[in-house]
Design a protein around this motif. Structure first.
Motif, PDB file in Angstrom:
ATOM      1  N   ARG A   1       4.685 -26.283 127.047  1.00 45.79           N
ATOM      2  CA  ARG A   1       4.352 -24.953 126.538  1.00 45.79           C
ATOM      3  C   ARG A   1       5.010 -23.857 127.366  1.00 45.79           C
ATOM      4  O   ARG A   1       5.570 -22.908 126.850  1.00 45.79           O
TER       5      ARG A   1
ATOM      6  N   LYS B   1      -5.709 -23.514 126.651  1.00 47.30           N
ATOM      7  CA  LYS B   1      -4.265 -23.745 126.535  1.00 47.30           C
ATOM      8  C   LYS B   1      -3.572 -22.442 126.861  1.00 47.30           C
ATOM      9  O   LYS B   1      -4.061 -21.375 126.518  1.00 47.30           O
TER      10      LYS B   1
ATOM     11  N   GLN C   1      -5.700 -25.591 107.918  1.00 53.56           N
ATOM     12  CA  GLN C   1      -4.421 -25.958 108.523  1.00 53.56           C
ATOM     13  C   GLN C   1      -4.224 -27.456 108.356  1.00 53.56           C
ATOM     14  O   GLN C   1      -5.175 -28.228 108.495  1.00 53.56           O
TER      15      GLN C   1
ATOM     16  N   LYS D   1     -13.067 -29.595 116.096  1.00 59.41           N
ATOM     17  CA  LYS D   1     -12.853 -28.745 117.286  1.00 59.41           C
ATOM     18  C   LYS D   1     -14.123 -27.942 117.514  1.00 59.41           C
ATOM     19  O   LYS D   1     -14.464 -27.151 116.639  1.00 59.41           O
TER      20      LYS D   1
ATOM     21  N   ILE E   1      -7.160 -28.038 117.545  1.00 55.74           N
ATOM     22  CA  ILE E   1      -6.489 -28.272 116.264  1.00 55.74           C
ATOM     23  C   ILE E   1      -5.132 -28.921 116.507  1.00 55.74           C
ATOM     24  O   ILE E   1      -4.823 -29.968 115.937  1.00 55.74           O
ATOM     25  N   GLU E   2      -4.340 -28.327 117.385  1.00 55.48           N
ATOM     26  CA  GLU E   2      -3.063 -28.933 117.750  1.00 55.48           C
ATOM     27  C   GLU E   2      -3.329 -30.088 118.713  1.00 55.48           C
ATOM     28  O   GLU E   2      -4.388 -30.166 119.320  1.00 55.48           O
TER      29      GLU E   2
HETATM   30  P1  XMP Z   1      -5.832 -25.063 118.954  1.00 51.70           P
HETATM   31  O1  XMP Z   1      -4.872 -26.213 119.062  1.00 51.70           O
HETATM   32  O2  XMP Z   1      -5.932 -24.286 120.220  1.00 51.70           O
HETATM   33  O3  XMP Z   1      -5.202 -24.073 117.885  1.00 51.70           O
HETATM   34  O4  XMP Z   1      -7.168 -25.467 118.413  1.00 51.70           O
HETATM   35  C1  XMP Z   1      -5.854 -22.974 117.336  1.00 51.70           C
HETATM   36  C2  XMP Z   1      -4.868 -22.254 116.467  1.00 51.70           C
HETATM   37  O5  XMP Z   1      -3.852 -21.656 117.273  1.00 51.70           O
HETATM   38  C3  XMP Z   1      -2.571 -22.176 116.946  1.00 51.70           C
HETATM   39  N1  XMP Z   1      -1.862 -22.339 118.212  1.00 51.70           N
HETATM   40  C4  XMP Z   1      -0.955 -21.462 118.671  1.00 51.70           C
HETATM   41  N2  XMP Z   1      -0.465 -20.338 118.149  1.00 51.70           N
HETATM   42  N3  XMP Z   1       0.917 -20.030 120.037  1.00 51.70           N
HETATM   43  C5  XMP Z   1       0.489 -19.626 118.822  1.00 51.70           C
HETATM   44  O6  XMP Z   1       0.952 -18.610 118.326  1.00 51.70           O
HETATM   45  C6  XMP Z   1       0.483 -21.152 120.649  1.00 51.70           C
HETATM   46  O7  XMP Z   1       0.887 -21.496 121.752  1.00 51.70           O
HETATM   47  C7  XMP Z   1      -0.505 -21.905 119.916  1.00 51.70           C
HETATM   48  N4  XMP Z   1      -1.177 -23.058 120.189  1.00 51.70           N
HETATM   49  C8  XMP Z   1      -2.009 -23.289 119.123  1.00 51.70           C
HETATM   50  C9  XMP Z   1      -2.840 -23.483 116.237  1.00 51.70           C
HETATM   51  O8  XMP Z   1      -1.787 -23.846 115.364  1.00 51.70           O
HETATM   52  C10 XMP Z   1      -4.123 -23.171 115.508  1.00 51.70           C
HETATM   53  O9  XMP Z   1      -3.877 -22.448 114.335  1.00 51.70           O
END
Ligand code: XMP
Length: 513
Positions: free
Chosen positions: A298, A343, A434, A505, A510-511
Motif C-alpha cells: 500500500r 489500513k 461491492q 466486516k 472488504i478488501e
Molecule cells: P476495507 O477493505 O477497508 O474497504 O473494508 C472499505 C472500502 O474502502 C475501499 N478501500 C480503499 N479505497 N484507497 C481507497 O480509495 C484505499 O487504500 C482503500 N482500501 C480499501 C474498499 O474498496 C471498500 O470500498
C-alpha cells in the motif's frame, strides 16, 4: 448566513462516524472532532449541539480520555452516548461503576416518554447495548428516563441544562427507534432547522474552492472511480481549465478501465478540463517486485503515485494545489483521528513530506460514499459513473495476495471481468455494495483433461453494505456462482479453483489486504 452545526466529540468508539452520518440524514451539518478539541475552538464553531461518543475505556481509568466540566456549562445541549453518557455522569458527580452484568446486543429498554429525547418513542423499545460499566447513580438534578432489568440508568437527563445521556447506541440500526431519538435531540433540543442538503454542499463547496484556489493552478488525481470523478467535476465546475486532471494507469486497474476513463474524461468526453494519462504500469510493477507485506505494498503504491504526480506537476509547472478524492471513511480508517489504524489508505496516509504543492485539497473529505454519490448526481454526472462500485486506490495491488506480478494482474483482471459480467447478466449488480475477484496466493492441485494442474485459486467476494464501515457477505445465487466458476476455470489460464468469501466486516475487511 452562519451554517448550523452539530459537533461530535470522538472518544474512540467504533460507531462514531455513524453518529455524524445520522445527524446529516436529518439535514443538519455535522463534524467529528477529537475529544480534546479545545473549548475555545468549540465556542468559535458555535455548534447547536454536542454529542459525546462511545469509547473502549472506563471513565475512572488513569489515562482515559475525558472532557471538562466547562463543556457542560457552555449552554450548548449535550448528548452523551455509551462512554459519553458515563462521562456526563462521572464529571458531574454521579457514580459510574463496573456493572454486575454486562449488556451486549439487542436489549429491551423501558422509556419515560415524557422526556423530549424520547418523544414519539414506544414505552419499550429494542436498543443496541455494548457496555461493561454503567451509571449506578445520577448526578444531582438529573432524572432517570430509561432503564433495563439490569441497567438502572439506560438514560438520564437534565433538561434545564440541556444535558442528556443514553447508555445504548441510538446511531446503529439495531436500535429500532434510534433515529427518532437523534432527530428529537437535533430538532427539539438543539432547535436545528434542518436546511443542510446536498445541493447546499455542492454550492458551498464550489464557492469555497473558488475562494481558496483563486487564480491558482490545480492538479487533480483522477482515478476514474466515483470519488475522484466527483472531485474532478466539482473542481471543473469551480475553476474550469485552471484544473488539470492526471490519470495514472498504475497497471493495477480493472480490465480495460484505463481506456474507459480516457473515453469519459479525455478530449472526446463531455467535460471541459485538461486531461493527461500517464502509463506507468512497468514502473509500479518494478517497485512492487518481491514485496509481499500488505502495508508495504500500500505504501509503495501510494508513494509512487505521488511521485508520478510530482513529475507531472513539474512538467506542467507552478502547480499550487493537489486535489484528491479522499472521503470520510478513508480518513477514519487511516487513523488520522483517534481511532485505531486498520489500513493506511494510499490517498491519505502515504503522502510524503516533500510534495511539491502548496496544499492538498480534499473537497469530499467529510462525505460518506452515498453522500458522494448524491453530490455527483447533483453535479449532473452520468448515473453509470455515479453508481459505479468503489475501487480502492491501490487497485488490484490489494486484491493480489502476496507479490504482485504482471501474470497475477492478468489473471485477476480476467477473472474479475467475468464475475462482473455474470453479475450484471443476472441483474443483481444494483443489489450489491461491492463485488470483485481477488487472487489468493494459494496454488493447489487440480485436474484438467488428463493433466495434473497446479494453479492459483481465485476468491470471489460480494458484500452488502450501506457505508463500507461494516458489511455482510452477500448471498449470491448458487447458479450464478456456478456459471462464474465454470467460466473462470475454463477461460482464465492459471486458475483451477474458485472460492467464495462468506466473511462479514468485521471481522474481515472488504478488501483482502
Ligand atoms: P476495507 O477493505 O477497508 O474497504 O473494508 C472499505 C472500502 O474502502 C475501499 N478501500 C480503499 N479505497 N484507497 C481507497 O480509495 C484505499 O487504500 C482503500 N482500501 C480499501 C474498499 O474498496 C471498500 O470500498
Amino acid at each position: 448566513m452562519e451554517k448550523e452545526m452539530i459537533i461530535v466529540l470522538d472518544f474512540g468508539g467504533q460507531y462514531n462516524q455513524l453518529i455524524a452520518r445520522r445527524v446529516r440524514e436529518c439535514n443538519v451539518y455535522c463534524e467529528v472532532h477529537a475529544y480534546d478539541l479545545p473549548l475555545d475552538k468549540i465556542k468559535e464553531m458555535n455548534p447547536k449541539g454536542i454529542i459525546l461518543t462511545g469509547g473502549p475505556n472506563s471513565v475512572y481509568g488513569e489515562d482515559s480520555p475525558r472532557c471538562t466540566r466547562e463543556l457542560f456549562e457552555l449552554g450548548i445541549p449535550v448528548l452523551g452516548i455509551c462512554y459519553g453518557s458515563q462521562l456526563v455522569s462521572y464529571i458531574l458527580g454521579g457514580n459510574v461503576t463496573s456493572a454486575p452484568v454486562s449488556e451486549y446486543g439487542k436489549t429491551e429498554v423501558t422509556f419515560d416518554t415524557s422526556s423530549v429525547l424520547f418523544k414519539n418513542v414506544s414505552e419499550t423499545s429494542i436498543c443496541w447495548m455494548s457496555h461493561t460499566d454503567y451509571i449506578e447513580s445520577v448526578p444531582a438534578d438529573f432524572k432517570i428516563v430509561a432503564h433495563t432489568p439490569v441497567c438502572p440508568v439506560a438514560a438520564m437527563e437534565n433538561p434545564e441544562k440541556g444535558l442528556y445521556a443514553v447508555q445504548f447506541h441510538p446511531e446503529v440500526v439495531h436500535t429500532a427507534e434510534g433515529m427518532k431519538m437523534l432527530s428529537n435531540f437535533v430538532f427539539d433540543i438543539c432547535h436545528c432547522s434542518g436546511d443542510w442538503k446536498m445541493d447546499s454542499f455542492v454550492e458551498t463547496a464550489i464557492l469555497q474552492l473558488r475562494e481558496k484556489i483563486g487564480t491558482g493552478k490545480v492538479l487533480c488525481a483522477l482515478s476514474g472511480g466515483v470519488d475522484s470523478s466527483v472531485a474532478a467535476v466539482l473542481l471543473a465546475k469551480a475553476i474550469g481549465k485552471q484544473l488539470t486532471c492526471v490519470f495514472v494507469d498504475h497497471g493495477l486497474l480493472r480490465k480495460d478501465e484505463g481506456d474507459e476513463v480516457e473515453s469519459v474524461f479525455g478530449p472526446d468526453g463531455p467535460y471541459d478540463l485538461n486531461f493527461i494519462r500517464v502509463n506507468a504500469q512497468e514502473r509500479f510493477y518494478e517497485k512492487l517486485k518481491g514485496v509481499e507485506e500488505p502495508e508495504q505494498k500500500r505504501k509503495i503504491i501510494g508513494e509512487e503515485f505521488i511521485r508520478v504526480f510530482e513529475e507531472e506537476a513539474k512538467k506542467i509547472g507552478a502547480v499550487d494545489f493537489l486535489v484528491q478524492g479522499t472521503i470520510y471513511p478513508d480518513v477514519i480508517e487511516s487513523g488520522l483521528g483517534k481511532s485505531a489504524v486498520i489500513k493506511s489508505h494510499h490517498n491519505v496516509g502515504g503522502l510524503p513530506d516533500c510534495v511539491d504543492f502548496k496544499e492538498i485539497v480534499e473537497p469530499l473529505r467529510l462525505l460518506f460514499k452515498d453522500e458522494v454519490r448524491k453530490a455527483g448526481r447533483e453535479l449532473g454526472i452520468p448515473e453509470y459513473l455515479v453508481s459505479r462500485q468503489p475501487f480502492p486506490g491501490p487497485g488490484l495491488g490489494i486484491r493480489i495476495i502476496g507479490e504482485v506480478t504482471p501474470e497475477k494482474v492478468r489473471i485477476v483482471q480476467d477473472a474479475d471481468f467475468i464475475y462482473r459480467e455474470e453479475i450484471a447478466k443476472a441483474g443483481i449488480d444494483k443489489d450489491l455494495g461491492q463485488y470483485f475477484a481477488a487472487i489468493t496466493n494459494m496454488r493447489s492441485v487440480g485436474v484438467m483433461g488428463d493433466e495434473r494442474t497446479y494453479d492459483y485459486a481465485i476468491a470471489l467476494r460480494a458484500v452488502n453494505t450501506s457505508d463500507f464501515m461494516t458489511a455482510e457477505a452477500a448471498q449470491i445465487p448458487w447458479e450464478v456462482l456456478n456459471v462464474v466458476t465454470n467460466r473462470i476455470v475454463n477461460e482464465v489460464k492459471g486458475v483451477n479453483r474458485v472460492l467464495y468469501d462468506c466473511t462479514g466486516k468485521p471481522p474481515a475487511t472488504i478488501e483482502f489486504e
